[in-house]
Design an enzyme around this catalytic site. Sequence first.
Site, PDB file in Angstrom:
ATOM      1  N   GLY A  90      -0.863   7.787   1.460  1.00  0.00           N
ATOM      2  CA  GLY A  90      -0.985   7.778   2.911  1.00  0.00           C
ATOM      3  C   GLY A  90       0.283   7.388   3.650  1.00  0.00           C
ATOM      4  O   GLY A  90       1.391   7.762   3.276  1.00  0.00           O
ATOM      5  N   ILE A  91       0.101   6.611   4.707  1.00  0.00           N
ATOM      6  CA  ILE A  91       1.211   6.199   5.568  1.00  0.00           C
ATOM      7  C   ILE A  91       2.220   5.373   4.776  1.00  0.00           C
ATOM      8  O   ILE A  91       3.434   5.519   4.944  1.00  0.00           O
ATOM      9  CB  ILE A  91       0.695   5.376   6.766  1.00  0.00           C
ATOM     10  CG1 ILE A  91      -0.352   6.174   7.567  1.00  0.00           C
ATOM     11  CG2 ILE A  91       1.849   4.955   7.663  1.00  0.00           C
ATOM     12  CD1 ILE A  91       0.133   7.483   8.119  1.00  0.00           C
ATOM     13  N   GLY A  92       1.747   4.511   3.900  1.00  0.00           N
ATOM     14  CA  GLY A  92       2.640   3.681   3.105  1.00  0.00           C
ATOM     15  C   GLY A  92       3.520   4.502   2.185  1.00  0.00           C
ATOM     16  O   GLY A  92       4.722   4.247   2.061  1.00  0.00           O
ATOM     17  N   TYR A 141     -13.647  -4.077  11.093  1.00  0.00           N
ATOM     18  CA  TYR A 141     -12.374  -3.357  10.991  1.00  0.00           C
ATOM     19  C   TYR A 141     -11.556  -3.533  12.267  1.00  0.00           C
ATOM     20  O   TYR A 141     -10.355  -3.814  12.216  1.00  0.00           O
ATOM     21  CB  TYR A 141     -12.627  -1.878  10.728  1.00  0.00           C
ATOM     22  CG  TYR A 141     -11.356  -1.065  10.647  1.00  0.00           C
ATOM     23  CD1 TYR A 141     -10.493  -1.182   9.557  1.00  0.00           C
ATOM     24  CD2 TYR A 141     -11.007  -0.181  11.667  1.00  0.00           C
ATOM     25  CE1 TYR A 141      -9.320  -0.450   9.480  1.00  0.00           C
ATOM     26  CE2 TYR A 141      -9.838   0.564  11.599  1.00  0.00           C
ATOM     27  CZ  TYR A 141      -8.997   0.426  10.509  1.00  0.00           C
ATOM     28  OH  TYR A 141      -7.832   1.148  10.447  1.00  0.00           O
ATOM     29  N   GLY A 148       0.812  -1.217   0.000  1.00  0.00           N
ATOM     30  CA  GLY A 148       0.000   0.000   0.000  1.00  0.00           C
ATOM     31  C   GLY A 148       0.840   1.259   0.000  1.00  0.00           C
ATOM     32  O   GLY A 148       0.443   2.277   0.573  1.00  0.00           O
ATOM     33  N   SER A 186      -4.077  -0.376  14.705  1.00  0.00           N
ATOM     34  CA  SER A 186      -4.880   0.840  14.774  1.00  0.00           C
ATOM     35  C   SER A 186      -5.392   1.006  16.197  1.00  0.00           C
ATOM     36  O   SER A 186      -5.519   0.025  16.945  1.00  0.00           O
ATOM     37  CB  SER A 186      -6.065   0.720  13.806  1.00  0.00           C
ATOM     38  OG  SER A 186      -7.057   1.688  14.084  1.00  0.00           O
TER      39      SER A 186
END
Length: 309
Positions: A31-33, A183, A27, A157
């Site tokens: 974003g974070i990736g 999730y 990913g 998370s």
Amino acid sequence: MAQNLPKPDWSFTDIPSQKGRIFLVTGGTSGIGYESAKALAGAGAQVVIAARDSKQGEEAIRNIRLQTPDALVRFEALDLADLGSVRALGKYLNTTLPRLDGLINNAGLMEPPERITSADGFEMQFAVNYLGHFALTAELLPLLQKSDSPRVVTLSSIAAARGGAVHFEDMQFERAYDSMAAYSQSKLACLMFARELQRRSDVRGWGIKSIASHPGVSRTNLLVNRGGVSGFLRRNLAFLFQPASQGALPTLYAATAEDAQGGAYYGPTGLMETRGTLGFATVPPAAKDAGTAARLWAISEELSGTQFP
């Protein structure tokens, strides 16, 4: 643990040189990736971005090279919702890379409003966030073991603490679908996996340092694309949430810092761990039960059709 607290102001400038090291970031196109891949490439690492969309991959590589013109970065196709794709990438990388120094299990899917299933028939969040990464780590274990200091960083998370448990009686939420509960379960499973991977590495001599991290609440597509009030707030009141670059720091610390500890869980420490300075994240009680983690591991091997040695 207290003796090895991260520097609260640890930042990108503290990343040690990663020249000669090879990382895979799932990913890594946004974003974070993306922030993780960009920082690792900037520190001299060879980075493989693994994601579904090749056009986004090409754009991510272009943007990384704007900052680091000589960046050693490439894209490989990976669909974590298809275990065949996971196995294919694992086979390919095992024949084309000399080793793998770091695996960052980052890619994620958050709260689709309707229950959808993966190519293999699993609830999509469980498949993408957790099971695909479980299988990918198993496939890449031989490459990781060729490194002199391999690390696996798995993103969890703050939602991992909300669900309270893995729903073994209905892991795929076939009876009643709850997007947030599904999730939370997937992210709790990621945290349990990271800790269990460290335990098994210690016992079986795999030599892996397995670490979990979470980004707090950051401005990424994962959150902005949500519906309802939560999505509205993230789209229109973005200043309330930390930028993706700040959210990536726990992952980058886990992946590169000499003092990062195997089996630890890093994240922001301010405002209920939604933002703030780097430190140890809170491990929810459900993630501390070694028996439950072992049960999840066995089920995951069966569901994914993969076996760790």
